[in-house]
Design an enzyme around this catalytic site. Structure first.
Site, short mmCIF file in Angstrom:
data_model
loop_
_atom_site.label_atom_id
_atom_site.label_comp_id
_atom_site.label_asym_id
_atom_site.label_seq_id
_atom_site.Cartn_x
_atom_site.Cartn_y
_atom_site.Cartn_z
N ILE A 36 -24.69 -8.15 -26.63
CA ILE A 36 -26.05 -8.70 -26.80
C ILE A 36 -26.22 -9.99 -25.98
O ILE A 36 -27.22 -10.17 -25.27
CB ILE A 36 -26.37 -8.95 -28.30
CG1 ILE A 36 -26.36 -7.62 -29.05
CG2 ILE A 36 -27.74 -9.64 -28.44
CD1 ILE A 36 -26.59 -7.74 -30.54
N VAL A 71 -28.60 -20.01 -27.37
CA VAL A 71 -27.95 -18.70 -27.19
C VAL A 71 -27.10 -18.43 -28.44
O VAL A 71 -26.05 -19.03 -28.63
CB VAL A 71 -27.05 -18.69 -25.94
CG1 VAL A 71 -26.36 -17.34 -25.79
CG2 VAL A 71 -27.84 -19.04 -24.69
N PHE A 100 -28.77 -29.75 -24.47
CA PHE A 100 -29.97 -28.90 -24.66
C PHE A 100 -29.54 -27.45 -24.81
O PHE A 100 -28.38 -27.11 -24.63
CB PHE A 100 -30.99 -29.09 -23.52
CG PHE A 100 -30.55 -28.62 -22.15
CD1 PHE A 100 -30.72 -27.30 -21.77
CD2 PHE A 100 -29.98 -29.51 -21.24
CE1 PHE A 100 -30.33 -26.87 -20.49
CE2 PHE A 100 -29.60 -29.09 -19.98
CZ PHE A 100 -29.77 -27.77 -19.60
N SER A 126 -21.43 -24.55 -25.64
CA SER A 126 -20.59 -24.82 -26.82
C SER A 126 -19.13 -24.58 -26.47
O SER A 126 -18.24 -25.25 -26.98
CB SER A 126 -21.00 -23.91 -27.97
OG SER A 126 -20.88 -22.55 -27.57
N GLU A 127 -18.87 -23.58 -25.62
CA GLU A 127 -17.49 -23.27 -25.23
C GLU A 127 -17.44 -23.11 -23.71
O GLU A 127 -18.36 -22.52 -23.13
CB GLU A 127 -17.03 -21.97 -25.88
CG GLU A 127 -16.89 -22.07 -27.38
CD GLU A 127 -16.24 -20.82 -27.96
OE1 GLU A 127 -15.04 -20.63 -27.74
OE2 GLU A 127 -16.95 -20.05 -28.62
N VAL A 140 -25.76 -15.19 -31.23
CA VAL A 140 -25.70 -13.80 -31.68
C VAL A 140 -25.08 -13.84 -33.07
O VAL A 140 -24.04 -14.48 -33.27
CB VAL A 140 -24.85 -12.93 -30.72
CG1 VAL A 140 -24.69 -11.51 -31.26
CG2 VAL A 140 -25.51 -12.88 -29.33
N ARG A 171 -24.66 -10.84 -23.35
CA ARG A 171 -24.73 -10.48 -21.92
C ARG A 171 -26.15 -10.01 -21.56
O ARG A 171 -26.71 -10.45 -20.55
CB ARG A 171 -23.69 -9.39 -21.59
CG ARG A 171 -23.75 -8.95 -20.14
CD ARG A 171 -22.63 -7.98 -19.76
NE ARG A 171 -21.38 -8.66 -19.49
CZ ARG A 171 -21.06 -9.26 -18.35
NH1 ARG A 171 -21.94 -9.29 -17.35
NH2 ARG A 171 -19.89 -9.83 -18.18
N ARG A 173 -20.06 -9.30 -30.06
CA ARG A 173 -19.23 -8.52 -29.13
C ARG A 173 -19.69 -7.07 -28.96
O ARG A 173 -18.90 -6.14 -28.96
CB ARG A 173 -17.75 -8.55 -29.57
CG ARG A 173 -17.16 -9.93 -29.77
CD ARG A 173 -17.27 -10.84 -28.55
NE ARG A 173 -16.63 -12.11 -28.85
CZ ARG A 173 -17.29 -13.19 -29.32
NH1 ARG A 173 -18.60 -13.14 -29.50
NH2 ARG A 173 -16.64 -14.30 -29.57
N TYR A 179 -19.51 -18.85 -19.85
CA TYR A 179 -20.59 -18.69 -18.87
C TYR A 179 -20.19 -18.42 -17.43
O TYR A 179 -21.04 -18.11 -16.61
CB TYR A 179 -21.54 -19.89 -18.96
CG TYR A 179 -22.30 -19.88 -20.27
CD1 TYR A 179 -23.37 -19.01 -20.47
CD2 TYR A 179 -21.90 -20.67 -21.34
CE1 TYR A 179 -24.04 -18.96 -21.67
CE2 TYR A 179 -22.57 -20.62 -22.56
CZ TYR A 179 -23.63 -19.76 -22.72
OH TYR A 179 -24.29 -19.69 -23.91
C1 LIG Z 1 -21.06 -16.84 -27.89
C2 LIG Z 1 -21.93 -15.70 -28.40
C3 LIG Z 1 -23.39 -15.98 -28.03
C4 LIG Z 1 -21.46 -14.41 -27.75
O1 LIG Z 1 -22.33 -13.34 -28.14
P1 LIG Z 1 -21.85 -11.78 -28.07
O2 LIG Z 1 -23.07 -10.96 -28.19
O3 LIG Z 1 -20.76 -11.59 -29.02
O4 LIG Z 1 -21.30 -11.71 -26.59
P2 LIG Z 1 -21.18 -10.36 -25.69
O5 LIG Z 1 -20.68 -9.24 -26.56
O6 LIG Z 1 -22.44 -10.12 -24.97
O7 LIG Z 1 -20.07 -10.80 -24.68
C5 LIG Z 1 -20.36 -11.06 -23.31
C6 LIG Z 1 -19.10 -11.47 -22.66
O8 LIG Z 1 -18.76 -12.79 -23.08
C7 LIG Z 1 -17.47 -12.82 -23.67
N1 LIG Z 1 -17.54 -13.76 -24.80
C8 LIG Z 1 -18.36 -13.66 -25.84
N2 LIG Z 1 -18.19 -14.70 -26.64
C9 LIG Z 1 -17.25 -15.47 -26.10
C10 LIG Z 1 -16.64 -16.67 -26.46
N3 LIG Z 1 -16.99 -17.32 -27.59
N4 LIG Z 1 -15.70 -17.19 -25.65
C11 LIG Z 1 -15.35 -16.56 -24.52
N5 LIG Z 1 -15.90 -15.40 -24.11
C12 LIG Z 1 -16.84 -14.87 -24.89
C13 LIG Z 1 -17.20 -11.39 -24.10
O9 LIG Z 1 -15.83 -11.17 -24.16
C14 LIG Z 1 -17.91 -10.62 -23.02
O10 LIG Z 1 -17.10 -10.58 -21.86
P3 LIG Z 1 -17.22 -9.38 -20.77
O11 LIG Z 1 -18.63 -8.87 -20.83
O12 LIG Z 1 -16.93 -10.06 -19.48
O13 LIG Z 1 -16.22 -8.39 -21.19
C15 LIG Z 1 -21.83 -15.57 -29.94
O14 LIG Z 1 -20.50 -15.39 -30.30
C16 LIG Z 1 -22.35 -16.78 -30.71
O15 LIG Z 1 -23.52 -16.79 -31.10
N6 LIG Z 1 -21.51 -17.83 -30.95
C17 LIG Z 1 -21.93 -18.99 -31.70
C18 LIG Z 1 -23.00 -19.81 -30.97
C19 LIG Z 1 -22.58 -20.19 -29.57
O16 LIG Z 1 -21.49 -20.72 -29.35
N7 LIG Z 1 -23.45 -19.95 -28.61
C20 LIG Z 1 -23.25 -20.34 -27.23
C21 LIG Z 1 -24.12 -21.53 -27.04
S1 LIG Z 1 -23.91 -22.36 -25.54
#
Ligand SMILES: CC(C)(COP(=O)(O)OP(=O)(O)OC[C@H]1O[C@@H](n2cnc3c(N)ncnc32)[C@H](O)[C@@H]1OP(=O)(O)O)[C@@H](O)C(=O)NCCC(=O)NCCS
Length: 438
Positions: free
Chosen positions: A122, A111, A438, A147-148, A113, A124, A119, A152
Site C-alpha cells: 500500500i 505516510v 513535515f 520516520s525511518e 499504513v 508503495r 506490507r 524511501y
Molecule cells: C512505513 C509504512 C508506511 C510502510 O507501509 P507498507 O504498506 O507496509 O509498505 P509496503 O508494503 O508498500 O512496502 C514498500 C516497500 O517498503 C519496504 N518497507 C516498508 N516499511 C518499511 C520500514 N519500516 N522500513 C524499511 N522498509 C520498509 C517494504 O519492505 C517494501 O519494499 P520493496 O517493495 O522494495 O520490497 C508503514 O509501516 C507505517 O505506517 N509505519 C508507521 C508510520 C511511518 O513510519 N510512516 C513513514 C512516515 S515518514
C-alpha cells in the site's frame, strides 16, 4: 492547483486489485477529514483526538491534498487504513546574498499504513502515486522528512540536508562574539505569533533546505492550540529588534529546573529564527547569559553553527547529535538543477539511473561565473563525468552532501577530480538546514 489534480489511475488500479479503495478527502467533508486525521495520528502512535481537536488539527491540512485508502469491509470503514498528504511548498535553494532562490517542490507527509494492512504494497502504491501526481502537476522535485531512514531510497529519495542538536555549557562558554547593536526583549507569545511568519520568511530566504511553514504549525510552536496550550505555560518568547526597532529575529524557549540545584536550570530552545547576523548574535548571547542556567540545548539546527566561534571555549559548544532530515527526490533533472545558483563555472555530465523511470538519462549541467546554470539532456562532452542513481543527485542538489564523500562511499562513480569539480560547483554559501518536521 494541486487540489484539482486527479487521483493517480495506476495506483488506484493497484489498490483496487487489493480489494481496497483509493480516494481523495473532499476539503469540505468535515466527517471525512476527521476520520482521516484520526488514522494519521494512529499511524504515528500519537494519542487519539476527539472530534473538536480533530477539526482543529484539520486546519493544518487546508492547503493539502489528503488521500486515503479505505477498506469497506472493516469494522470502522470510514477510517482510512492508509493516509498520505501532499502540497506545493517553496523550497529555498542555494542563491547569492543579493538574490534569493526558491523552487516549488511537492511536499509529502502523513505516510501511514495501518498495522492491519502493512506490507501488502500500500505504501508503495501511495508513494509512487504521489510521484506521478507531482509530475502531472509539473513539479520537478519531491521532498519529505522521514520516520525511518530505510524506507524511501527505493523510491529515489536521499537525504540532502543533515541537521544537528547542540548543547552549550554556559559556565564555560563566555561570549566573545560580536556585540549586537539592537536589543532583545520579552514579548507576549500571541503577539509574537502574529509577527513570526514575516520574520521567519525573511530568515528562510538565505537558508537552502528551508520550506514554507503553515498557520497551525506556528500556533503549535507558540503553544496556542488546544493540545499545546497546557504544556506551554513555561514557554518564553523573546524578540530581537535592530537599532531601528525592526524585528529581525526571535527565540522560543523553556526552562527545566535541575532536581537539586536551583542555579543549574537547562534552557531548551524550541525555535530560533534570525534574519541578520546581528540578530543571531544578540539572541544567542541573551540565551547563553541567562542567570541560574548552566546548559542551553537546541535541536534541528545547522551542522555548522557560527555560535561555536562566538565563545571563549569552543568545547563548551557540543554537537550532541547529527541526523538526516530533508530527503529529496528529483523528478525532472534539468528543471531541478537550474533552480539554484552555483559557486563556480564549469560543466558536469550526469549519467542518471532511475529505477522508476522518471528522470533517467545523460544530462549536461553548465554553469557560468555569475552562478547561473543551463542543463539539457545531451551527449556533449563535459569537464567532469559522473554516473549515479537519481537518489544521489537529490543528495547533492543543495550542496549539503559532498560528492567526494559519496564517491568514497561507492555511491557514485567518478574520478576524484570529477567529484571535486562537483563539490566546487555545488558548494552552498550557507550550509543547508531545515528547522521543522513535515
Ligand atoms: C512505513 C509504512 C508506511 C510502510 O507501509 P507498507 O504498506 O507496509 O509498505 P509496503 O508494503 O508498500 O512496502 C514498500 C516497500 O517498503 C519496504 N518497507 C516498508 N516499511 C518499511 C520500514 N519500516 N522500513 C524499511 N522498509 C520498509 C517494504 O519492505 C517494501 O519494499 P520493496 O517493495 O522494495 O520490497 C508503514 O509501516 C507505517 O505506517 N509505519 C508507521 C508510520 C511511518 O513510519 N510512516 C513513514 C512516515 S515518514
Amino acid at each position: 492547483m494541486h487540489h484539482s489534480l486527479p487521483l493517480d489511475p495506476t495506483s488506484a488500479a493497484a489498490i483496487a486489485d487489493a480489494g481496497l479503495r483509493y480516494a481523495l478527502v473532499d476539503p469540505g467533508d468535515e466527517a471525512g477529514g476527521v476520520a482521516w486525521v484520526r488514522a494519521d495520528v494512529r499511524g504515528f502512535h500519537a494519542d487519539d483526538v476527539d472530534h473538536k481537536d480533530a477539526v482543529d488539527n484539520l486546519r493544518a491540512f487546508t492547503d493539502r491534498r489528503m488521500t486515503g485508502v479505505y477498506d469497506d469491509t472493516a469494522a470502522s470503514p470510514e477510517i482510512p487504513v492508509a493516509t498520505v498528504s501532499s502540497w506545493v511548498t517553496s523550497l529555498t535553494t542555494p542563491g547569492t546574498p543579493e538574490q534569493t532562490q526558491t523552487m516549488d517542490a511537492w511536499a509529502i507527509s502523513s505516510v501511514t499504513v495501518s498495522p492491519t494492512h502493512r506490507r501488502r504494497g500500500i505504501a508503495r502504491a501511495l508513494l509512487e502515486g504521489e510521484l506521478r501526481t507531482a509530475v502531472a502537476g509539473g513539479l520537478p522535485l519531491a521532498a519529505l522528512t522521514v520516520s525511518e531512514a530505510t524506507i524511501y531510497r527505493r523510491f529515489g529519495f536521499a537525504c540532502a540536508v543533515l541537521v544537528a542538536d547542540w548543547s552549550i555549557d554556559t559556565r564555560r562558554a563566555k561570549w566573545t562574539g560580536p556585540a549586537a547593536r539592537g536589543r532583545v526583549q520579552f514579548v507576549e507569545r500571541a503577539a509574537l505569533r502574529a509577527q513570526a511568519d514575516d520574520i521567519e520568511r525573511r530568515a528562510r530566504r538565505s537558508i537552502p533546505g528551508e520550506v514554507d511553514r503553515w498557520g497551525r504549525r506556528w500556533d503549535e510552536f507558540f503553544g496556542l492550540t488546544p493540545d499545546t496550550e497546557k504544556e506551554s505555560k513555561g514557554l518564553r518568547a523573546v524578540r530581537y529588534d535592530d537599532e531601528n526597532g525592526e524585528p529581525q529575529g526571535f527565540a522560543l524557549f523553556k526552562l527545566k529546573e535541575h532536581e537539586s540545584d536551583f542555579s543549574a536550570h537547562t534552557v531548551v530552545v524550541t525555535e530560533f529564527v534570525a534574519v541578520t547576523d546581528d540578530a543571531y548574535a544578540g539572541l544567542w548571547r541573551f540565551l547563553l547569559e541567562l542567570d541560574l542556567v548552566t546548559e542551553v540545548r537546541a535541536s534541528l539546527r545547522s551542522v555548522d553553527e557560527p555560535l561555536r566561534w562566538m565563545v571563549a571555549d569552543a568545547r563548551a559548544v557540543r554537537k550532541t547529535a547529527e541526523s538526516d532530515h530533508l530527503w529529496l527526490r528529483v523528478l525532472d533533472v534539468p528543471a531541478t538543477l537550474t533552480s539554484r545558483r552555483y559557486a563556480a563555472p564549469g560543466s558536469i555530465a550526469f549519467d542518471v539511473r532511475d529505477a522508476l523511470g522518471f528522470a533517467a538519462g545523460r544530462f549536461v549541467l553548465s554553469t557560468d561565473a555569475s552562478g547561473a546554470a543551463a542543463c539539457t539532456a545531451s551527449d556533449a562532452p563535459a569537464d567532469a563525468e559522473v554516473s549515479l542513481d537519481i537518489a544521489e543527485l537529490g543528495a547533492l542538489f543543495l550542496g549539503g552532501i559532498s560528492a567526494a564523500t559519496l564517491r568514497a562511499a561507492g555511491r557514485l562513480t567518478a574520478t576524484p577530480d570529477a567529484a571535486a569539480a562537483i563539490d566546487r560547483l555545488f558548494l552552498s554559501p550557507t550550509p543547508p538546514r531545515l528547522g521543522i518536521w513535515f
